[in-house]
Design a protein around this motif. Sequence first.
Motif, mmCIF file in Angstrom:
data_model
loop_
_atom_site.group_PDB
_atom_site.id
_atom_site.type_symbol
_atom_site.label_atom_id
_atom_site.label_comp_id
_atom_site.label_asym_id
_atom_site.label_seq_id
_atom_site.Cartn_x
_atom_site.Cartn_y
_atom_site.Cartn_z
ATOM 1 N N ASP A 39 34.822 36.055 47.781
ATOM 2 C CA ASP A 39 36.268 36.206 47.612
ATOM 3 C C ASP A 39 36.712 37.609 47.991
ATOM 4 O OD1 ASP A 39 36.914 33.606 46.671
ATOM 5 O OD2 ASP A 39 36.080 34.112 44.720
ATOM 6 N N ALA A 43 39.383 38.576 50.894
ATOM 7 C CA ALA A 43 40.547 39.425 50.606
ATOM 8 C C ALA A 43 40.583 40.638 51.531
ATOM 9 C CB ALA A 43 40.521 39.871 49.150
ATOM 10 N N ASN A 160 39.945 40.988 43.021
ATOM 11 C CA ASN A 160 39.614 39.764 43.734
ATOM 12 C C ASN A 160 40.456 38.614 43.162
ATOM 13 O OD1 ASN A 160 38.173 38.233 41.585
ATOM 14 N ND2 ASN A 160 36.636 39.827 41.780
ATOM 15 N N ARG A 161 40.433 37.507 43.842
ATOM 16 C CA ARG A 161 41.361 36.407 43.529
ATOM 17 C C ARG A 161 41.237 35.923 42.086
ATOM 18 N NH1 ARG A 161 40.535 31.083 43.541
ATOM 19 N NH2 ARG A 161 38.521 31.336 44.592
ATOM 20 N N GLU A 164 42.552 38.507 39.620
ATOM 21 C CA GLU A 164 44.007 38.593 39.751
ATOM 22 C C GLU A 164 44.680 37.405 39.074
ATOM 23 O OE1 GLU A 164 47.130 39.622 43.293
ATOM 24 O OE2 GLU A 164 45.595 38.103 43.719
ATOM 25 N N GLU A 165 44.126 36.223 39.250
ATOM 26 C CA GLU A 165 44.693 35.040 38.604
ATOM 27 C C GLU A 165 44.657 35.170 37.086
ATOM 28 O OE1 GLU A 165 42.531 31.732 40.121
ATOM 29 O OE2 GLU A 165 43.598 31.696 42.040
#
Length: 274
Positions: A39, A43, A160-161, A164-165
């Motif tokens: 990931d 990014a 990273n995704r 962040e989520e």
Amino acid sequence: MLPEALHDYDRMRTGFVSPQIFTRVLCSLGFEQLGESLDLLAALYQSPDHRDKLVDYKAFCTEMNYPATSERAILQDLFDRLRREFKERGAAGLHGMLRAFSMHDRAGFGRVEISQLTPALTVCGVSLSRPEYDAVVSHFARNGEIEYMYFVREVRGSLNRLREELVHKVYSGAADSVGGVDVQSLVERIDPSAHPRFLDGTLGEEECLRDARMGIDLYGAGHVRLGDVADYWSFIASDLPDDDFELAVVRSFRGFSPSPAGGYGGYGGGGGYG
């Protein structure tokens, strides 16, 4: 083999694929052991020119052949170093860098002449090697000027995704219907006892709240996006293991209710990051 595999998903030969396709292809070629780092790779190579954040796989494949000398590799090493240095200074260090640049920004548009890059960074105690200087100019200069606000944001960092989520999920209660966040209201709901710099004894609670306000609201606008909150968490906690990061984020925002099933809405349980 890698370019050919990605070509299969890029029928128009644009050089771009979705992050999901990018990581899936790498897994199919035996890179699944990289886990969460896939990931991060996606990014890193996402194009700023695409609203849906497509991955520039041609640039990735090119730099696989010249990894140590590529512009992205040089910038990655540079910003890793700067983040380590400025983490010790806290958000005040980021504001100091903004002030150093703004002294040369007569028009107030967030840009300075390329010739002012070195003087501004010298004030901050930052020196660049020639390859680093060339990479910064190549990446951040437009029409003979450095877009220094993007440079400072890059020092603050990004998650990273999956991380962040998590931050978006926990702090969503502070956002309006379009993802905007009032900084004063946000800070009032932050629990400083969960701040990494309080936990390691570096700062007291009031200092942590001040650091959060400055680090989230870099430009002092009083209104930010959830992405700014996530980027601040990158600045203060990117080196934390996943479980510690998750626990700190969840405990940091008053009013967030974890999932009753255990874990935090799909992020908990010690296995949510790959």
